[in-house]
Motif scaffolding. Structure first.
Motif, PDB file in Angstrom:
ATOM      1  N   GLN A 278       0.864  -1.177   0.000  1.00 60.94           N
ATOM      2  CA  GLN A 278       0.000   0.000   0.000  1.00 60.94           C
ATOM      3  C   GLN A 278       0.900   1.226   0.000  1.00 60.94           C
ATOM      4  O   GLN A 278       1.656   1.438   0.959  1.00 60.94           O
ATOM      5  CB  GLN A 278      -0.905  -0.002   1.235  1.00 60.94           C
ATOM      6  CG  GLN A 278      -2.079   0.949   1.161  1.00 60.94           C
ATOM      7  CD  GLN A 278      -3.214   0.403   0.305  1.00 60.94           C
ATOM      8  OE1 GLN A 278      -3.189  -0.754  -0.089  1.00 60.94           O
ATOM      9  NE2 GLN A 278      -4.196   1.241   0.008  1.00 60.94           N
ATOM     10  N   TYR A 279       0.852   2.019  -1.065  1.00 57.47           N
ATOM     11  CA  TYR A 279       1.834   3.086  -1.247  1.00 57.47           C
ATOM     12  C   TYR A 279       1.205   4.464  -1.422  1.00 57.47           C
ATOM     13  O   TYR A 279       0.027   4.604  -1.753  1.00 57.47           O
ATOM     14  CB  TYR A 279       2.706   2.788  -2.477  1.00 57.47           C
ATOM     15  CG  TYR A 279       3.463   1.508  -2.384  1.00 57.47           C
ATOM     16  CD1 TYR A 279       4.658   1.432  -1.688  1.00 57.47           C
ATOM     17  CD2 TYR A 279       2.974   0.345  -2.989  1.00 57.47           C
ATOM     18  CE1 TYR A 279       5.361   0.251  -1.592  1.00 57.47           C
ATOM     19  CE2 TYR A 279       3.665  -0.844  -2.898  1.00 57.47           C
ATOM     20  CZ  TYR A 279       4.855  -0.887  -2.203  1.00 57.47           C
ATOM     21  OH  TYR A 279       5.538  -2.071  -2.100  1.00 57.47           O
ATOM     22  N   LEU A 280       2.066   5.458  -1.263  1.00 54.56           N
ATOM     23  CA  LEU A 280       1.770   6.832  -1.640  1.00 54.56           C
ATOM     24  C   LEU A 280       2.789   7.189  -2.723  1.00 54.56           C
ATOM     25  O   LEU A 280       3.902   6.642  -2.732  1.00 54.56           O
ATOM     26  CB  LEU A 280       1.922   7.759  -0.431  1.00 54.56           C
ATOM     27  CG  LEU A 280       1.070   9.041  -0.394  1.00 54.56           C
ATOM     28  CD1 LEU A 280      -0.409   8.708  -0.527  1.00 54.56           C
ATOM     29  CD2 LEU A 280       1.319   9.802   0.901  1.00 54.56           C
ATOM     30  N   TYR A 281       2.425   8.073  -3.638  1.00 53.62           N
ATOM     31  CA  TYR A 281       3.333   8.465  -4.718  1.00 53.62           C
ATOM     32  C   TYR A 281       4.723   8.757  -4.144  1.00 53.62           C
ATOM     33  O   TYR A 281       4.886   9.668  -3.326  1.00 53.62           O
ATOM     34  CB  TYR A 281       2.775   9.697  -5.427  1.00 53.62           C
ATOM     35  CG  TYR A 281       3.684  10.299  -6.466  1.00 53.62           C
ATOM     36  CD1 TYR A 281       4.261   9.529  -7.466  1.00 53.62           C
ATOM     37  CD2 TYR A 281       3.964  11.664  -6.445  1.00 53.62           C
ATOM     38  CE1 TYR A 281       5.089  10.086  -8.419  1.00 53.62           C
ATOM     39  CE2 TYR A 281       4.783  12.240  -7.396  1.00 53.62           C
ATOM     40  CZ  TYR A 281       5.346  11.448  -8.384  1.00 53.62           C
ATOM     41  OH  TYR A 281       6.179  12.019  -9.319  1.00 53.62           O
ATOM     42  N   PRO A 282       5.747   7.990  -4.537  1.00 49.15           N
ATOM     43  CA  PRO A 282       7.068   8.092  -3.903  1.00 49.15           C
ATOM     44  C   PRO A 282       7.703   9.477  -3.935  1.00 49.15           C
ATOM     45  O   PRO A 282       8.497   9.818  -3.058  1.00 49.15           O
ATOM     46  CB  PRO A 282       7.913   7.081  -4.708  1.00 49.15           C
ATOM     47  CG  PRO A 282       6.919   6.094  -5.205  1.00 49.15           C
ATOM     48  CD  PRO A 282       5.695   6.896  -5.511  1.00 49.15           C
ATOM     49  N   ASN A 283       7.362  10.286  -4.949  1.00 46.03           N
ATOM     50  CA  ASN A 283       7.960  11.620  -5.066  1.00 46.03           C
ATOM     51  C   ASN A 283       7.079  12.730  -4.500  1.00 46.03           C
ATOM     52  O   ASN A 283       7.336  13.908  -4.749  1.00 46.03           O
ATOM     53  CB  ASN A 283       8.270  11.924  -6.536  1.00 46.03           C
ATOM     54  CG  ASN A 283       9.405  11.091  -7.066  1.00 46.03           C
ATOM     55  OD1 ASN A 283      10.377  10.839  -6.361  1.00 46.03           O
ATOM     56  ND2 ASN A 283       9.280  10.635  -8.298  1.00 46.03           N
ATOM     57  N   LEU A 284       6.055  12.356  -3.719  1.00 48.29           N
ATOM     58  CA  LEU A 284       5.155  13.368  -3.180  1.00 48.29           C
ATOM     59  C   LEU A 284       5.894  14.340  -2.261  1.00 48.29           C
ATOM     60  O   LEU A 284       5.575  15.533  -2.218  1.00 48.29           O
ATOM     61  CB  LEU A 284       4.001  12.703  -2.418  1.00 48.29           C
ATOM     62  CG  LEU A 284       2.905  13.640  -1.904  1.00 48.29           C
ATOM     63  CD1 LEU A 284       2.305  14.461  -3.038  1.00 48.29           C
ATOM     64  CD2 LEU A 284       1.807  12.846  -1.175  1.00 48.29           C
TER      65      LEU A 284
END
Length: 419
Positions: A278-284
């Motif tokens: 479960q991820y969030l945009y890595p470059n956020l």
């Protein structure tokens, strides 16, 4: 005199920044460009010469002390296949220069009839790159002719694909256009792969600028290949890059709420090895940094993005904490009486063999052999804010991040689950 020097320095900075982006859009590594420059100079591009050239151009990219010299200008424009006007105006001086149908001219057109006629020509002009090694897609991206790009995608001239290169996942955008460019021969990846990676990145950035969520989803805009390659124990395959300045700037500069919502939503990935994450945009974090550094950026949008980072980082910590503690308790539940402290420490150390936090990618995982594991990422925000409410949120987001970073150490000392 001081005012003149300030203007000159500002101009050098703009040109240096634009040159850096041009090089990054054409080469997988800047060292490949330096080698090509040295060959133009008749100098053997060995490691030491490449290093020195890199040092010199790093000053040009920054533009604070040095700018491009006339000698540099001639070589750089020749290598990159651009005009001096384009470089000196940072991409603003685009003008059609030919009366007959060319890749360059068609890329300016907004007329679907003209596109169709050109692409349907019997001699298949669109299949060839021009004398500068550029295709009609290259020029359309340069000129940000999104309506033409979208038409090419609808007609099947551009497509998205996922491939493996010696075990490494790649996100690629492929075209039917050919090119004769051999300048990327020193790249670790074949020139075609490098170009297709960069094409996909450009397309996503252009879709962001045009608010086209459908194309972003099709091109996996908020995902990175790395997330598909790693397992619970294999955290970071070699030669993977997280940051994409082109996309980061496009997101940070957007005024579309749907774009911000898309790139700040959690999403799930299941790899071929059945690892669910479960991820969030890595470059956020980089997007937020860019917005915080821009006085004209919308603080309400920044607040929303930071709040979502807080929620994600906190959820990641709490989920892993519960999994780890449950795993540890299951191992010591049959110990008669009170478990000795030294034995408890040993069990805690062994439990942490299943925990991984990678400082470079900020990907974190826990492999519980008796239940489902956890795989996610954490987001760090480097910039701060003079607005108290924003600063408080940033501090909270980074606190949860730091807890994950030192989780193994704290768990062994029995401090990890304390808040």
């Amino acid at each position: 005199m001081k005012k003149y020097m300030d203007i000159r320095e500002e101009t050098n900075q703009r040109i240096g920044s634009y040159l850096g982006k041009l090089i990054d859009s054409r080469y997988r590594k800047r060292s490949d460009f330096y080698r090509e420059y040295l060959r133009h100079e008749g100098i053997n591009p060995d490691a030491e010469e490449v290093r020195k050239m890199g040092n010199r151009f790093s000053q040009i990219f920054i533009g604070e002390k040095k700018g491009l010299q006339i000698h540099d200008l001639l070589i750089v424009t020749d290598i990159l296949g651009i005009s001096c006007e384009e470089l000196l105006t940072c991409g603003k001086a685009y003008r059609p220069v030919s009366g007959h149908m060319t890749n360059y001219e068609i890329a300016f057109s907004k007329n679907p009839k003209v596109w169709k006629k050109y692409m349907a020509s019997e001699d298949n002009l669109f299949l060839n790159s021009d004398e500068y090694g550029k295709t009609v897609v290259d020029y359309a991206l340069d000129f940000k002719n999104y309506s033409f790009i979208h038409w090419l995608m609808d007609e099947g001239y551009i497509s998205f694909d996922e491939e493996k290169w010696y075990g490494t996942s790649l996100f690629l955008a492929k075209t039917k256009m050919k090119r004769r460019d051999i300048r990327l021969i020193d790249s670790d990846f074949p020139p075609q792969v490098t170009e297709e990676e960069q094409l996909r990145s450009k397309l996503v950035a252009l879709a962001i600028e045009n608010g086209d969520i459908k194309i972003m989803e099709e091109m996996k805009g908020r995902e990175i290949p790395l997330l598909y390659d790693i397992t619970y124990v294999n955290m970071k395959p070699e030669d993977q890059y997280l940051d994409d300045e082109r996309m980061i700037e496009a997101i940070a500069g957007s005024d579309n709420e749907k774009i911000f919502d898309y790139f700040s939503e959690e999403f799930q990935i299941t790899t071929k090895s059945k690892c669910v994450g479960q991820y969030l945009y890595p470059n956020l974090g980089y997007v937020i940094d860019s917005m915080l550094g821009n006085k004209e950026a919308n603080s309400d949008v920044a607040r929303m993005l930071i709040r979502r980072v807080v929620e994600h980082n906190k959820r990641a910590f709490e989920t892993i904490s519960k999994k780890v503690e449950a795993f540890y308790q299951a191992r010591i539940k049959d110990w008669p009486g009170v478990i000795p402290e030294d034995i408890a420490t040993t069990y805690r150390e062994q439990t942490m063999w299943c925990y991984h936090f990678d400082a470079d990618t900020s990907i974190v995982s826990f492999m519980d052999i008796s239940a489902d594991g956890v795989r996610t990422n954490a987001i760090y925000i480097s910039e701060s804010s003079s607005i108290p409410s924003l600063k408080s949120l940033i501090d909270e987001a980074n606190e949860w991040y730091e807890k994950l970073a030192v989780f193994a150490e704290n768990f062994v000392s029995n401090e990890a689950v304390k808040k």
